[in-house]
Design a protein around this motif. Structure first.
Motif, PDB file in Angstrom:
ATOM      1  N   UNK A 134       0.825  -1.221   0.000  1.00  0.00           N
ATOM      2  CA  UNK A 134       0.000   0.000   0.000  1.00  0.00           C
ATOM      3  C   UNK A 134       0.851   1.260   0.000  1.00  0.00           C
ATOM      4  N   UNK A 135       2.151   1.101   0.180  1.00  0.00           N
ATOM      5  CA  UNK A 135       3.041   2.250   0.213  1.00  0.00           C
ATOM      6  C   UNK A 135       3.498   2.610  -1.189  1.00  0.00           C
ATOM      7  N   UNK A 136       3.933   3.857  -1.333  1.00  0.00           N
ATOM      8  CA  UNK A 136       4.591   4.271  -2.562  1.00  0.00           C
ATOM      9  C   UNK A 136       5.851   3.423  -2.749  1.00  0.00           C
ATOM     10  N   UNK A 170      11.050   0.860  -1.009  1.00  0.00           N
ATOM     11  CA  UNK A 170      12.469   0.611  -1.263  1.00  0.00           C
ATOM     12  C   UNK A 170      13.335   1.195  -0.160  1.00  0.00           C
ATOM     13  N   UNK A 171      13.005   2.397   0.264  1.00  0.00           N
ATOM     14  CA  UNK A 171      13.774   3.041   1.331  1.00  0.00           C
ATOM     15  C   UNK A 171      13.716   2.230   2.620  1.00  0.00           C
ATOM     16  N   UNK A 172      12.513   1.782   2.985  1.00  0.00           N
ATOM     17  CA  UNK A 172      12.375   1.013   4.221  1.00  0.00           C
ATOM     18  C   UNK A 172      13.014  -0.364   4.097  1.00  0.00           C
ATOM     19  N   UNK A 173      12.875  -0.981   2.931  1.00  0.00           N
ATOM     20  CA  UNK A 173      13.497  -2.288   2.724  1.00  0.00           C
ATOM     21  C   UNK A 173      15.019  -2.186   2.772  1.00  0.00           C
ATOM     22  N   UNK A 174      15.553  -1.059   2.345  1.00  0.00           N
ATOM     23  CA  UNK A 174      17.002  -0.844   2.451  1.00  0.00           C
ATOM     24  C   UNK A 174      17.422  -0.883   3.914  1.00  0.00           C
ATOM     25  N   UNK A 175      16.636  -0.247   4.764  1.00  0.00           N
ATOM     26  CA  UNK A 175      16.931  -0.281   6.200  1.00  0.00           C
ATOM     27  C   UNK A 175      16.845  -1.685   6.772  1.00  0.00           C
ATOM     28  N   UNK A 176      15.814  -2.430   6.385  1.00  0.00           N
ATOM     29  CA  UNK A 176      15.688  -3.814   6.858  1.00  0.00           C
ATOM     30  C   UNK A 176      16.846  -4.666   6.352  1.00  0.00           C
ATOM     31  N   UNK A 177      17.263  -4.405   5.109  1.00  0.00           N
ATOM     32  CA  UNK A 177      18.385  -5.140   4.550  1.00  0.00           C
ATOM     33  C   UNK A 177      19.690  -4.834   5.256  1.00  0.00           C
ATOM     34  N   UNK A 233       1.029 -11.276   0.235  1.00  0.00           N
ATOM     35  CA  UNK A 233       1.082 -10.712  -1.116  1.00  0.00           C
ATOM     36  C   UNK A 233       1.138  -9.188  -1.070  1.00  0.00           C
ATOM     37  N   UNK A 234       1.650  -8.586  -2.146  1.00  0.00           N
ATOM     38  CA  UNK A 234       1.729  -7.125  -2.231  1.00  0.00           C
ATOM     39  C   UNK A 234       0.480  -6.511  -2.826  1.00  0.00           C
ATOM     40  N   UNK A 235      -0.423  -7.307  -3.308  1.00  0.00           N
ATOM     41  CA  UNK A 235      -1.658  -6.802  -3.885  1.00  0.00           C
ATOM     42  C   UNK A 235      -2.367  -7.917  -4.617  1.00  0.00           C
TER      43      UNK A 235
END
Length: 416
Positions: free
Chosen positions: A182-184, A189-196, A232-234
């Motif tokens: 549901x996010x842009x 990508x920005x948040x996944x970079x942090x998780x990564x 799922x993402x959608x």
């Protein structure tokens, strides 16, 4: 091999997570498919031989059998030439160990069977520092004698929601895929970079995520492996493609290789292959729209695709995807142009595979064109590794497949 371009900083980050012998870059990461908490891929020479104990390094492969189309493949071929058959088999297996720490027996199996890749399974709330200590102990098994000095892929399953193996201090609480979607895309990508980056700091270099499966709205939570948990993402292929691609980009920006799953899609089944037998998708076709998210990832240059364990009656009714030449070679490699590692979902504890002995499962997977077999049950590893070694010694054509798979793994390792 086509891979995403990585910055020098990213390359150094990954190199730092691997033993020096596995790193050629100059200086400048449960249940992957099913119920959370349950059990959660160029050819070398067929003429090369090993001693009965596997201690003799095989002869170099011919240029006809192992064409090198890139410096990474050339370096990987040189590394492959130095590995025994047992070590090559170890490179094409990924063994499950508890995320809270490998047992003495688990570490012994890694060493005895020359296992070159590990999956942190189950759940841990011990936090980042404790996980880093677990990973460090695992990586210490990658000695010259065990793996030929080749550093391991250390993976886990850090999707979010109900499927997040690692928690505690230093690890973010990651929402489920349906929320992420549901996010842009830039935000994701920005948040996944942090998780990564959290995974990379713990020494993990592969995340068995994201889910690229499309769960139609008409099926929704009736889809046991994905929709029931909001993974799922959608509910459209476009939404699944946007979300999975954005998540994957974030992981790669952090120096962690993402794994898109579960090809050719696990969003249209009702039952879960981890706990059910004969699970079959009766609607997905070879040109299905649900393949679009995987194509997006392949076009982006991802290095891993995980196979579904379901049957697909309109594609290959005789074989589950993990045993299907049609799915792996004709579709994923041929139609979609994927050049990286084709990894299985768990093939040891999954009920879907109950009709086959462990060694038979392994043989059928590699015969079909698989690159790396995931087995979360450490006690099954000796039968699998031993069966593959014996088959490779007895059958030169099968030996070629193992060599080709090992070369693919080494090429990706050198490219990270």
């Amino acid at each position: 091999m086509k891979t995403r371009l990585r910055t020098a900083a990213t390359a150094v980050l990954v190199c730092a997570a691997l033993p020096l012998a596995a790193c050629t870059t100059p200086e400048p990461g449960s249940s992957p498919s099913g119920t959370p908490g349950a059990s959660s891929g160029g050819a070398g020479s067929s003429q090369a031989t090993a001693s009965a104990e596997g201690t003799t390094a095989p002869a170099s492969a011919s240029s006809e059998q192992a064409p090198s189309s890139s410096p990474a493949e050339s370096a990987a071929q040189q590394r492959l030439d130095q590995l025994t058959l047992q070590q090559r088999v170890g490179q094409v297996l990924m063994m499950g160990v508890p995320a809270t720490g490998a047992s003495a027996s688990g570490l012994a199996i890694m060493k005895q069977q020359h296992i070159g890749n590990m999956f942190l399974k189950g759940r841990s709330t011990a936090g980042l520092d404790a996980t880093a200590a677990v990973v460090k102990k695992i990586k210490a098994t990658a000695t010259q004698q065990v793996t030929g000095g080749v550093g391991p892929f250390i993976s886990t399953d850090q999707e979010g929601g109900k499927v997040q193996v690692l928690k505690g201090s230093g690890f973010s609480t990651i929402p489920a895929g349906i929320t992420q979607g549901s996010w842009d895309p830039q935000t994701l990508t920005q948040r996944a970079t942090g998780w990564g980056r959290e995974l990379a700091a713990a020494g993990i270099n592969v995340n068995l995520a994201p889910v690229a499966d499309t769960v139609p709205a008409s099926i929704g939570t009736s889809n046991a492996p994905i929709g029931a948990f909001g993974r799922e993402y959608g509910h459209t292929a476009q939404a699944a493609a946007a979300g999975s691609s954005a998540f994957a980009a974030g992981m790669e920006a952090a120096g962690v290789a993402p794994v898109m799953k579960h090809y050719p899609g696990l969003g249209k089944v009702s039952r879960n292959t981890d706990v059910s037998h004969g699970v079959t998708d009766t609607s997905t076709t070879r040109d299905d729209s649900s393949l679009e998210p995987f194509q997006r990832g392949i076009d982006d240059g991802l290095d891993f695709v995980m196979l579904s364990s379901a049957y697909y009656s309109k594609i290959d009714p005789q074989n589950p995807a993990a045993f299907s030449d049609t799915v792996i070679n004709s579709m994923l490699r041929g139609d979609q142009g994927f050049e990286g590692i084709v990894i299985s979902d768990d093939m040891c504890d999954a009920t879907q595979f109950r009709d086959w002995k462990y060694a038979t499962r392994a043989k059928k997977f590699f015969d079909a064109g698989g690159t790396m077999m995931l087995c979360v049950n450490q006690n099954a590893i000796p039968a699998i590794a031993g069966g593959l070694v014996a088959q490779a010694k007895a059958d030169p054509a099968f030996r070629k497949k193992i060599d080709a798979a090992a070369l693919k793994v080494l090429t990706v390792k050198d490219g990270l």
